[in-house]
Design a protein around this motif. Structure first.
Motif, mmCIF file in Angstrom:
data_model
loop_
_atom_site.group_PDB
_atom_site.id
_atom_site.type_symbol
_atom_site.label_atom_id
_atom_site.label_comp_id
_atom_site.label_asym_id
_atom_site.label_seq_id
_atom_site.Cartn_x
_atom_site.Cartn_y
_atom_site.Cartn_z
ATOM 1 N N LYS A 23 0.826 -1.213 0.000
ATOM 2 C CA LYS A 23 0.000 0.000 0.000
ATOM 3 C C LYS A 23 0.859 1.261 0.000
ATOM 4 O O LYS A 23 0.644 2.184 -0.789
ATOM 5 N N SER A 24 1.824 1.293 0.915
ATOM 6 C CA SER A 24 2.667 2.490 1.001
ATOM 7 C C SER A 24 3.421 2.708 -0.297
ATOM 8 O O SER A 24 3.543 3.831 -0.784
ATOM 9 N N THR A 25 3.924 1.611 -0.839
ATOM 10 C CA THR A 25 4.659 1.728 -2.091
ATOM 11 C C THR A 25 3.744 2.283 -3.178
ATOM 12 O O THR A 25 4.124 3.186 -3.927
ATOM 13 N N PHE B 267 -3.190 9.941 1.782
ATOM 14 C CA PHE B 267 -2.982 9.626 3.196
ATOM 15 C C PHE B 267 -2.355 8.250 3.292
ATOM 16 O O PHE B 267 -2.921 7.292 2.796
ATOM 17 N N ASP B 268 -1.205 8.135 3.955
ATOM 18 C CA ASP B 268 -0.629 6.809 4.171
ATOM 19 C C ASP B 268 -0.825 6.408 5.620
ATOM 20 O O ASP B 268 -0.063 6.817 6.489
ATOM 21 N N GLU B 269 -1.817 5.601 5.875
ATOM 22 C CA GLU B 269 -2.137 5.158 7.234
ATOM 23 C C GLU B 269 -1.987 6.286 8.243
ATOM 24 O O GLU B 269 -1.238 6.155 9.209
ATOM 25 N N PRO B 270 -2.705 7.367 8.065
ATOM 26 C CA PRO B 270 -2.430 8.540 8.894
ATOM 27 C C PRO B 270 -2.781 8.341 10.360
ATOM 28 O O PRO B 270 -2.256 9.041 11.209
HETATM 29 MG MG LIG Z 1 2.951 1.166 4.880
#
Ligand SMILES: [Mg+2]
Ligand SMILES: Nc1ncnc2c1ncn2[C@@H]1O[C@H](COP(=O)(O)OP(=O)(O)OP(=O)(O)O)[C@@H](O)[C@H]1O
Lengths: 336, 654
Positions: free
Chosen positions: A66-68, A187-190
């Motif tokens: 996901k982050s990637t 938003f990355d897992e904010p």
């Molecule tokens: Mg991540």
């Protein structure tokens, strides 16, 4: 036309490791690929579109990429293959300057661990994005104060990040992203670093902001309830690949495979599914003069009406009868 | 170190090593005194003469060769003038006046203002006390000379070191390139840069400044690079996600976040510079080092102590002041900034204003320019130190003589006669054999090449004498290091008491260690060994203690619950698990010892150290001195088994 997508991602790949291009298009599993080539395919062949004003949620377990994926969208991580059309232009073709312009004006990101500048006060943190794009001090402070008010941090302008709670720090992160008035918020897992109560408060905050400023958002999470609560549509990833994409009730009502089914098994289905999912055709002899409900009504909210009616409830859209719902369907759903 | 690294699992190697030693002892008994390659103090080999001639050639062409004319001489000029300029400001008569621009009152006021602005009121008071004591000791001008040299070298070191450090922090490739260079700069005994530098830059402030920079730049580069590299990637990513250029990220994110650590680097740089600036007295650097050197050469304990004391005071003041500055960087943003900027400005203006007024007074009036002669207590200190030394040597002679004799006859003499008294080929074979046994082919090749180089340099026997002293001192350092390190590692109380002492010991310039020990033992090779032990012990102790502390508590608990006694716990669990740390301690101890054993050449240690020193003072011996410096480097490399490990950065002693 309204439905020209903000973001159109086609066949996106990101492979980490030596000679990553070789792995593109490979059908080996992540594990096998790693053993054969030493490469990790963090994102493999993902395509999706994000519509204007939509909250698009990407979810998956830890390590699913996901982050990637979200970093590829602004090229904080350089994609290996694929296209990322932002308002019709391919971000991957953008040169350094153009990319910087995009980041400065059109895209903004909120991070799991905030990424605030500890040596700057809140106001200067929020104004940072404006500062690096060269706006004058009075102007950027004015804008920073506006967004601080928007996220409810008025009065903390001169505090330093380490004097704030986690939730407040993330509000600063949010304000910093909003300050540049981007077209797309990432938003990355904010909220994963926040405790549950604060997390819920922040989720409501996002919903409120979405109503107020109407930004398009791509929201990464590994928390299904968060995904269901915020998302207009949800993309589920596993080992870098897309396994399902759809509205919350589609994901819960019709999981694409066991992975997704496992994921959604704990969700109280009556909270997510709508009448559409349980209605059936009216039998020939059934009376059709019961109460009327819309097909998009969440089951939970229809329970009272259906159970207290002494005849089948009609599901009607724009005057057309789609089906009926009785206590039997409701009870079966709840009992499952 | 050699025995320590023998893996315990291979008893066969032990027997083999035992056999080699036995053969050596036997060979020595039969062949002692033959083929020892002795070379008298004034004797020269053709190589040394060749170097002399080459040196003369350089001297002759110094003002005609373009390399010198357009490059070396310019650097020399710039550095000389820089030092002279600072001296003109604070230490030497200048601009046609009989006194420097700033008199003592002005310097004290300025130093206090600077330490107040960057530190706090406490270090400002400490600074005043320290600076005034330079005057009281009767060493005002010498202290200011040392300060001038140190500050000039620090300014240039930081001007070069911080940008390079930033570069190394940003670029992995550049970092990989500089790291071994820095390792080499730091493992070389400080002593040995001096001779080659004088070849290019002549004796004087320029060579002294460069020597000091060579020693002081590595910590600046290393710590800056570390600070830049350690900046949180999350924050950097956030910055680039907002479209910051790399220059903007450097300026707004990396540098501010690295600032505190960089100030720690500045502290290390200053301490290293002070240490080297005093040793540079050997090549005629002005200042306190010269006073100590002269006193050491005439065995004037009192004068050496007096000047040594001033060096110690300067070290303490500089260390405290920079440490306070780094704490200030830390606390500034929490409390300092909450106070109004206006208040801070007033504070700074007042401090500078007072300094300016006092500085003007010291420019104008003699009483504020020259430290009052009546307040000189230096002669009392000298006499007291002399008396104390005589008393100690008289009344403790039973004890000190016993110690001296035990070590001299028990360790030093046997080692020396084995190494320096056996035929060279025997020692050569033993050395290569041992290296092969311990470190494999690679180590054997390095040992063979190194020993051959010693022969080639014509200084075989002197090298062996120095090697014997180094090994003896290292054995003592390790005995002390393991015993004390285990104690500190196991007892929090011992740690709390001893650690500050060790930290302070590490910040002291190497030179001053010689003085009290000379007072205790008089001028012998033994003095050099003890000074080396004292100099190297802190680093060894700290490394061992860290190793012991690094043993997981769960393991210790498990051993305890199995009924181990304390002794069993130490010998069977903690020390074996801390083996890496002990080996590192031995390695570092050796390097420190080597650099000090050579300085001991000044107080009667003879051998290579003496050759180097003699090279500075006697024209026809300078070729030999240069060769001796090289021999020291070769020894260092062989002992380090060319496996250069980074010297652990001195920890911030605050
Ligand atoms: Mg991540
Ligand atoms: N810089 C990198 N180099 C090599 N592999 C990487 C790199 N970044 C991520 N990966 C790998 O890519 C895969 C996906 O990582 P990613 O961080 O995108 O997962 P994620 O879904 O965000 O997980 P989490 O929920 O833990 O944040 C992981 O297997 C990870 O090991």
């Amino acid at each position: 036309m309204k439905d020209q997508p903000v973001l159109d991602v086609r066949g996106l790949w990101k492979v980490f490791g030596p000679k990553p291009e070789r792995a593109v298009g490979s059908t080996l599993s992540r594990q096998e690929l790693k053993e054969r080539t030493g490469c990790v395919a963090a994102v493999r062949d993902v395509s999706f579109t994000v519509r204007p004003g939509e909250v698009f949620v990407v979810m998956g377990l830890s390590g699913s990429g996901k982050s990637t994926l979200v970093r590829c969208l602004t090229r904080l991580v350089e994609p290996t293959a694929g296209e990322i059309l932002f308002d019709g232009a391919d971000i991957r073709q953008a040169d350094e300057r153009r990319l910087r312009e995009l980041r400065r004006h059109r895209l903004a990101m909120v991070f799991q661990h905030f990424g605030l500048l500890p040596h700057r006060c809140v106001l200067d943190n929020v104004a940072y994005g404006l500062e690096i794009r060269g706006s004058a001090r009075p102007e950027r402070y004015k804008r920073a104060r506006e967004v601080l008010e928007l996220v409810g941090l008025t009065g903390f302008e001169n505090s330093y990040p380490d004097q704030l709670s986690g939730g407040m720090q993330q509000r600063v992160g949010l304000a910093r992203a909003l300050a540049v008035d981007p077209d797309l918020l990432l938003f990355d897992e904010p909220f994963s670093a926040l405790d549950p109560l604060i997390r819920r408060e922040m989720q409501n905050e996002i919903i409120r902001l979405h109503h107020e400023v109407g930004k398009t958002m791509v929201f990464i999470t590994h928390d299904l309830s968060e995904a269901l609560k915020l998302g207009d549509r949800i993309l589920i990833m596993r080992d870098g690949a897309l396994v399902q994409m759809g509205t919350p009730d589609e994901v819960v009502g019709a999981p694409a495979d066991d992975y997704v089914r496992d994921f959604v098994s704990d969700v109280p289905r009556s909270h997510v599914l709508t009448l559409r999912w349980i209605m059936r055709e009216a039998l020939p002899d059934e009376p059709l003069d019961g109460p009327e409900l819309a097909p998009d009504l969440v089951i939970r909210e229809a329970v009272h009406t259906v159970l207290s009616a002494d005849r089948p409830v009609r599901v009607v859209r724009e005057g057309e009868l789609l089906g009926v719902v009785t206590s039997a369907e409701i009870l079966e759903m709840i009992a499952r | 170190m050699i025995t320590l690294s023998v893996p315990a699992r291979l008893p066969a190697r032990r027997y083999l090593a035992g056999a080699i030693v036995a053969a050596w002892v036997l060979g020595h008994a039969l062949l002692a005194g033959r083929d020892t390659l002795a070379l008298g103090g004034a004797e020269l080999t053709p190589l040394h003469e060749g170097v002399n001639e080459a040196w003369d050639t350089v001297d002759d062409n110094r003002n005609s060769n373009p390399f010198f004319l357009y490059f070396v001489n310019y650097i020399r000029l710039i550095l000389d003038e820089s030092v002279k300029f600072v001296q003109a400001l604070i230490s030497q008569p200048s601009f046609g006046r009989p006194v420097p621009v700033l008199g003592w009152l002005g310097v004290v006021a300025l130093a206090a203002a600077v330490t107040y602005i960057f530190g706090n009121i406490r270090v400002a008071l400490l600074t005043v006390a320290g600076f005034v004591s330079f005057g009281l000791l009767g060493l005002w001008a010498e202290s200011m000379d040392t300060l001038a040299l140190t500050l000039t070298a620090v300014a240039y070191s930081l001007a070069v070191g911080i940008p390079l450090g930033v570069w190394a922090g940003l670029s992995g490739r550049f970092n990989r390139f500089v790291t071994p260079v820095l390792d080499f700069m730091q493992t070389m005994p400080t002593f040995v840069y001096l001779a080659p530098l004088t070849l290019f830059f002549l004796i004087g402030p320029a060579s002294a400044t460069i020597a000091t920079m060579i020693y002081a730049i590595p910590p600046a580069i290393r710590i800056t690079a570390h600070a830049i590299r350690e900046v949180s990637p999350v924050t950097l990513e956030a910055s680039s996600s907002l479209g910051a250029t790399s220059a903007q990220s450097l300026r707004h994110v990396r540098l501010p976040l690295a600032r505190r650590t960089i100030v720690v680097g500045v502290n290390q740089t200053i301490m290293a510079a002070l240490s080297m600036a005093t040793i540079a007295a050997l090549i005629d650097a002005p200042g306190l080092g010269k006073t100590v050197l002269k006193a050491l050469q005439t065995l004037d304990i009192g004068a050496a102590f007096n000047a040594g004391l001033a060096i110690v005071i300067m070290a303490v003041v500089l260390d405290r002041a920079t440490t306070a500055a780094s704490h200030r960087v830390e606390t500034q943003r929490r409390t300092g900034r909450l106070r109004s900027v206006f208040f801070r400005r007033v504070e700074v203006a007042v401090a500078l204003g007072i300094a300016a007024v006092l500085g003007y007074l010291s420019y104008t009036y003699v009483w504020a320019a020259e430290f009052p002669a009546g307040a000189n207590i230096g002669s009392y200190v000298r006499r007291a130190a002399d008396a104390a030394s005589v008393w100690v040597q008289d009344s403790l002679s039973g004890f000190t003589d016993a110690l001296k004799n035990v070590i001299t006859y028990g360790l030093l003499n046997p080692f020396e006669s084995l190494l320096a008294g056996s035929p060279w080929w025997l020692v050569f074979a033993v050395g290569v054999g041992m290296a092969a046994l311990v470190g494999g082919t690679r180590a054997a090749i390095i040992a063979a090449a190194g020993l051959a180089a010693l022969i080639g340099l014509g200084l075989w026997q002197d090298s062996m004498v120095t090697l014997a002293a180094t090994l003896v001192a290292t054995i003592l350092v390790m005995a002390l290091g393991v015993a004390t390190g285990v104690w500190i590692g196991r007892s929090d109380r011992a740690d709390a008491v001893l650690r500050p002492v060790l930290d302070a010991g590490q910040t002291m310039p190497a030179f001053v260690y010689l003085v009290p020990i000379l007072g205790l033992f008089g001028p012998t090779r033994f003095t050099a060994i003890i000074a080396a032990v004292v100099f190297a012990a802190p680093v060894a102790i700290k490394l061992v203690a860290e190793g012991i502390r690094g043993v997981p508590p769960a393991t210790v608990e498990a051993a305890r619950s199995a009924g181990s006694s304390s002794w069993q716990l130490i010998t069977k669990v903690q020390l074996p698990m801390a083996r890496g740390a002990v080996a590192l301690a031995a390695n570092q101890g050796l390097i420190y010892v080597l650099s000090m054993v050579v300085v001991g050449g000044l107080v009667g240690a003879g051998a290579l150290g003496y050759d180097v020193v003699a090279g500075f003072s006697q024209h026809q011996l300078r070729g030999k001195g240069l060769a001796a410096g090289l021999a020291i480097v070769v020894l260092g490399i062989v002992l380090d088994r060319a496996r250069v490990r980074p010297r652990p950065e001195r920890t911030d002693s605050g």
